[in-house]
Each structure stands twice: as structure tokens, then as C-alpha cells.
Design a protein around this motif. Structure first.
Motif, PDB file in Angstrom:
ATOM      1  N   GLY A 164      58.216  42.062  -3.530  1.00  0.00           N
ATOM      2  CA  GLY A 164      58.355  43.033  -2.455  1.00  0.00           C
ATOM      3  C   GLY A 164      58.645  44.451  -2.919  1.00  0.00           C
ATOM      4  N   LYS A 165      58.673  44.671  -4.218  1.00  0.00           N
ATOM      5  CA  LYS A 165      58.963  46.003  -4.763  1.00  0.00           C
ATOM      6  C   LYS A 165      57.664  46.716  -5.102  1.00  0.00           C
ATOM      7  CE  LYS A 165      63.423  45.202  -4.993  1.00  0.00           C
ATOM      8  NZ  LYS A 165      64.377  45.811  -4.128  1.00  0.00           N
ATOM      9  N   THR A 166      57.737  48.028  -5.119  1.00  0.00           N
ATOM     10  CA  THR A 166      56.622  48.860  -5.540  1.00  0.00           C
ATOM     11  C   THR A 166      56.956  49.495  -6.881  1.00  0.00           C
ATOM     12  OG1 THR A 166      57.478  50.877  -4.530  1.00  0.00           O
ATOM     13  CG2 THR A 166      56.121  49.435  -3.114  1.00  0.00           C
ATOM     14  N   TRP A 167      55.951  50.119  -7.476  1.00  0.00           N
ATOM     15  CA  TRP A 167      56.191  50.854  -8.709  1.00  0.00           C
ATOM     16  C   TRP A 167      57.264  51.924  -8.492  1.00  0.00           C
ATOM     17  CZ3 TRP A 167      56.850  51.846 -13.483  1.00  0.00           C
ATOM     18  CH2 TRP A 167      56.895  53.147 -13.948  1.00  0.00           C
ATOM     19  N   ASP A 168      57.190  52.618  -7.367  1.00  0.00           N
ATOM     20  CA  ASP A 168      58.179  53.660  -7.084  1.00  0.00           C
ATOM     21  C   ASP A 168      59.581  53.084  -6.989  1.00  0.00           C
ATOM     22  OD1 ASP A 168      56.314  55.721  -7.109  1.00  0.00           O
ATOM     23  OD2 ASP A 168      55.933  55.583  -4.954  1.00  0.00           O
ATOM     24  N   ASP A 169      59.714  51.894  -6.359  1.00  0.00           N
ATOM     25  CA  ASP A 169      61.018  51.223  -6.303  1.00  0.00           C
ATOM     26  C   ASP A 169      61.526  50.951  -7.712  1.00  0.00           C
ATOM     27  OD1 ASP A 169      60.849  51.041  -3.484  1.00  0.00           O
ATOM     28  OD2 ASP A 169      59.918  49.040  -3.586  1.00  0.00           O
ATOM     29  N   TYR A 170      60.645  50.397  -8.529  1.00  0.00           N
ATOM     30  CA  TYR A 170      61.007  50.036  -9.895  1.00  0.00           C
ATOM     31  C   TYR A 170      61.401  51.273 -10.703  1.00  0.00           C
ATOM     32  CZ  TYR A 170      60.685  47.878 -14.517  1.00  0.00           C
ATOM     33  OH  TYR A 170      60.964  47.419 -15.785  1.00  0.00           O
ATOM     34  N   ALA A 171      60.587  52.308 -10.619  1.00  0.00           N
ATOM     35  CA  ALA A 171      60.840  53.517 -11.398  1.00  0.00           C
ATOM     36  C   ALA A 171      62.156  54.186 -11.018  1.00  0.00           C
ATOM     37  CB  ALA A 171      59.675  54.493 -11.227  1.00  0.00           C
ATOM     38  N   ALA A 172      62.552  54.054  -9.765  1.00  0.00           N
ATOM     39  CA  ALA A 172      63.761  54.728  -9.280  1.00  0.00           C
ATOM     40  C   ALA A 172      65.032  53.902  -9.440  1.00  0.00           C
ATOM     41  CB  ALA A 172      63.577  55.085  -7.801  1.00  0.00           C
ATOM     42  N   ASP A 173      64.915  52.650  -9.837  1.00  0.00           N
ATOM     43  CA  ASP A 173      66.065  51.739  -9.831  1.00  0.00           C
ATOM     44  C   ASP A 173      66.402  51.260 -11.232  1.00  0.00           C
ATOM     45  OD1 ASP A 173      67.913  49.686  -9.434  1.00  0.00           O
ATOM     46  OD2 ASP A 173      66.876  48.883  -7.676  1.00  0.00           O
ATOM     47  N   ILE A 174      67.367  51.901 -11.868  1.00  0.00           N
ATOM     48  CA  ILE A 174      67.771  51.544 -13.228  1.00  0.00           C
ATOM     49  C   ILE A 174      68.295  50.112 -13.301  1.00  0.00           C
ATOM     50  CG2 ILE A 174      70.075  52.565 -12.996  1.00  0.00           C
ATOM     51  CD1 ILE A 174      67.965  52.362 -16.214  1.00  0.00           C
ATOM     52  N   LEU A 175      68.966  49.658 -12.265  1.00  0.00           N
ATOM     53  CA  LEU A 175      69.479  48.295 -12.261  1.00  0.00           C
ATOM     54  C   LEU A 175      68.329  47.284 -12.245  1.00  0.00           C
ATOM     55  CD1 LEU A 175      72.036  46.570 -12.249  1.00  0.00           C
ATOM     56  CD2 LEU A 175      72.005  46.689  -9.752  1.00  0.00           C
ATOM     57  N   LEU A 176      67.319  47.524 -11.438  1.00  0.00           N
ATOM     58  CA  LEU A 176      66.141  46.650 -11.390  1.00  0.00           C
ATOM     59  C   LEU A 176      65.434  46.654 -12.739  1.00  0.00           C
ATOM     60  CD1 LEU A 176      64.068  44.863  -9.934  1.00  0.00           C
ATOM     61  CD2 LEU A 176      63.020  46.964  -9.028  1.00  0.00           C
ATOM     62  N   ARG A 177      65.212  47.829 -13.300  1.00  0.00           N
ATOM     63  CA  ARG A 177      64.539  47.903 -14.599  1.00  0.00           C
ATOM     64  C   ARG A 177      65.338  47.165 -15.671  1.00  0.00           C
ATOM     65  NH1 ARG A 177      64.271  53.353 -13.359  1.00  0.00           N
ATOM     66  NH2 ARG A 177      65.428  53.894 -15.256  1.00  0.00           N
ATOM     67  N   SER A 178      66.640  47.358 -15.652  1.00  0.00           N
ATOM     68  CA  SER A 178      67.492  46.692 -16.646  1.00  0.00           C
ATOM     69  C   SER A 178      67.444  45.179 -16.499  1.00  0.00           C
ATOM     70  CB  SER A 178      68.931  47.183 -16.514  1.00  0.00           C
ATOM     71  OG  SER A 178      69.021  48.548 -16.804  1.00  0.00           O
ATOM     72  N   GLY A 179      67.453  44.700 -15.267  1.00  0.00           N
ATOM     73  CA  GLY A 179      67.400  43.257 -15.031  1.00  0.00           C
ATOM     74  C   GLY A 179      66.086  42.652 -15.489  1.00  0.00           C
ATOM     75  N   VAL A 180      64.994  43.321 -15.184  1.00  0.00           N
ATOM     76  CA  VAL A 180      63.671  42.829 -15.600  1.00  0.00           C
ATOM     77  C   VAL A 180      63.574  42.831 -17.119  1.00  0.00           C
ATOM     78  CG1 VAL A 180      61.197  43.375 -15.591  1.00  0.00           C
ATOM     79  CG2 VAL A 180      62.495  43.429 -13.453  1.00  0.00           C
ATOM     80  N   GLU A 181      64.000  43.924 -17.734  1.00  0.00           N
ATOM     81  CA  GLU A 181      63.951  44.002 -19.188  1.00  0.00           C
ATOM     82  C   GLU A 181      64.795  42.905 -19.827  1.00  0.00           C
ATOM     83  OE1 GLU A 181      65.082  47.983 -20.281  1.00  0.00           O
ATOM     84  OE2 GLU A 181      63.366  48.847 -19.196  1.00  0.00           O
ATOM     85  N   ARG A 182      65.977  42.658 -19.279  1.00  0.00           N
ATOM     86  CA  ARG A 182      66.849  41.615 -19.847  1.00  0.00           C
ATOM     87  C   ARG A 182      66.181  40.249 -19.777  1.00  0.00           C
ATOM     88  NH1 ARG A 182      69.651  39.525 -23.547  1.00  0.00           N
ATOM     89  NH2 ARG A 182      71.295  38.119 -22.880  1.00  0.00           N
ATOM     90  N   GLN A 183      65.533  39.945 -18.677  1.00  0.00           N
ATOM     91  CA  GLN A 183      64.867  38.647 -18.549  1.00  0.00           C
ATOM     92  C   GLN A 183      63.685  38.542 -19.517  1.00  0.00           C
ATOM     93  OE1 GLN A 183      66.314  36.083 -16.928  1.00  0.00           O
ATOM     94  NE2 GLN A 183      67.915  37.614 -16.620  1.00  0.00           N
ATOM     95  N   PHE A 184      62.978  39.646 -19.744  1.00  0.00           N
ATOM     96  CA  PHE A 184      61.920  39.624 -20.755  1.00  0.00           C
ATOM     97  C   PHE A 184      62.509  39.405 -22.144  1.00  0.00           C
ATOM     98  CE2 PHE A 184      58.826  41.907 -17.862  1.00  0.00           C
ATOM     99  CZ  PHE A 184      57.844  40.919 -17.919  1.00  0.00           C
ATOM    100  N   GLU A 185      63.666  39.982 -22.415  1.00  0.00           N
ATOM    101  CA  GLU A 185      64.336  39.763 -23.696  1.00  0.00           C
ATOM    102  C   GLU A 185      64.674  38.281 -23.873  1.00  0.00           C
ATOM    103  OE1 GLU A 185      67.726  42.335 -23.537  1.00  0.00           O
ATOM    104  OE2 GLU A 185      66.521  44.153 -23.746  1.00  0.00           O
ATOM    105  N   ILE A 186      65.206  37.664 -22.825  1.00  0.00           N
ATOM    106  CA  ILE A 186      65.569  36.240 -22.880  1.00  0.00           C
ATOM    107  C   ILE A 186      64.322  35.397 -23.100  1.00  0.00           C
ATOM    108  CG2 ILE A 186      66.416  34.300 -21.485  1.00  0.00           C
ATOM    109  CD1 ILE A 186      68.424  36.378 -20.244  1.00  0.00           C
ATOM    110  N   ALA A 187      63.257  35.691 -22.372  1.00  0.00           N
ATOM    111  CA  ALA A 187      62.001  34.942 -22.515  1.00  0.00           C
ATOM    112  C   ALA A 187      61.475  35.055 -23.945  1.00  0.00           C
ATOM    113  CB  ALA A 187      60.965  35.463 -21.523  1.00  0.00           C
ATOM    114  N   GLY A 188      61.506  36.263 -24.481  1.00  0.00           N
ATOM    115  CA  GLY A 188      61.015  36.469 -25.840  1.00  0.00           C
ATOM    116  C   GLY A 188      61.866  35.792 -26.889  1.00  0.00           C
ATOM    117  N   GLU A 189      63.167  35.818 -26.710  1.00  0.00           N
ATOM    118  CA  GLU A 189      64.055  35.146 -27.661  1.00  0.00           C
ATOM    119  C   GLU A 189      63.844  33.640 -27.616  1.00  0.00           C
ATOM    120  OE1 GLU A 189      66.829  34.667 -30.685  1.00  0.00           O
ATOM    121  OE2 GLU A 189      65.698  36.423 -30.026  1.00  0.00           O
ATOM    122  N   ALA A 190      63.691  33.096 -26.414  1.00  0.00           N
ATOM    123  CA  ALA A 190      63.435  31.657 -26.280  1.00  0.00           C
ATOM    124  C   ALA A 190      62.152  31.262 -27.012  1.00  0.00           C
ATOM    125  CB  ALA A 190      63.348  31.275 -24.804  1.00  0.00           C
ATOM    126  N   MET A 191      61.129  32.102 -26.904  1.00  0.00           N
ATOM    127  CA  MET A 191      59.870  31.792 -27.571  1.00  0.00           C
ATOM    128  C   MET A 191      59.963  31.995 -29.080  1.00  0.00           C
ATOM    129  SD  MET A 191      57.879  30.462 -25.410  1.00  0.00           S
ATOM    130  CE  MET A 191      59.465  29.654 -25.118  1.00  0.00           C
TER     131      MET A 191
END
Length: 111
Positions: free
Chosen positions: A18-45
Motif C-alpha cells: 500500500g506504499k508508494t515510492w514517495d511514501d518510501y522516500a519520505a519515511d526513514i523508519l520504513l526505509r530502515s525497516g526494509v533495509e534491515r530485513q534485506f540484511e537479514i535475508a542476505g545473512e541467512a543466505m
């Protein structure tokens, strides 16, 4: 490790739903959460490639998943938010489906 990958990718999907690029770009908390989950996914792999390379080879784009983790952790000054957004909103569903199939094939975890 497959469970960690599945959990991280489904969390990313939930975060961006339900988010847009503009939502993502404006929300440091959202960006941080997404990045953290990508970090976890990458470490698991990364761990899976060392412990069970045959299974890791069956995960679509395993090398790209680990590579993204490395950029997020070690190249934090070079993070391209648009690339992260496109990855988060792109074809994660096919990765989720592939991991679910691998987990189903493996059967329930042994207690």
C-alpha cells in the motif's frame, strides 16, 4: 536459514504494501525497516551457502540476495533508495513461493 529468508521477505512485503515510492522516500523508519530485513535475508543466505550449498543453489538469485546484504552493510554510504524500493516492490513474491516450496519439500522441522 530458509525460515529466516521467508520471514524477512514476507516482512518486506508487509512493510511496503500500500506504499508508494514517495511514501518510501519520505519515511526513514520504513526505509530502515526494509533495509534491515534485506540484511537479514542476505545473512541467512550467506550462512546457507556455507552450510548447505546444494539447497542455497536452489534459491533464486541467492548471489544477488547476499550481494545486496553486503552493499547495505558495508556500502551504506552508497545505498540507492530507488534500487532498494524496486527490489522490495518487484518480484519478491516469486522468491517467497520458491522458498515455501523448498520448506514444504524439507518437511516439518525436527523438534
Amino acid at each position: 536459514m530458509l525460515w529466516d529468508l521467508l520471514t524477512a521477505t514476507t516482512r518486506i512485503q508487509g512493510f511496503v504494501a500500500g506504499k508508494t515510492w514517495d511514501d518510501y522516500a519520505a519515511d526513514i523508519l520504513l526505509r530502515s525497516g526494509v533495509e534491515r530485513q534485506f540484511e537479514i535475508a542476505g545473512e541467512a543466505m550467506s550462512v546457507l551457502r556455507k552450510e548447505d550449498p546444494e539447497t542455497a543453489a536452489r534459491v533464486p538469485d541467492v548471489h544477488r540476495i547476499v550481494g545486496m546484504r553486503n552493499v547495505l552493510i558495508h556500502g551504506y554510504a552508497e545505498i540507492n533508495d530507488l534500487t532498494v524500493w524496486r527490489t522490495a516492490t518487484g518480484d519478491l513474491q516469486s522468491l517467497v513461493q520458491a522458498v515455501e516450496a523448498l520448506l514444504a519439500e524439507a518437511g516439518p522441522p525436527v523438534p
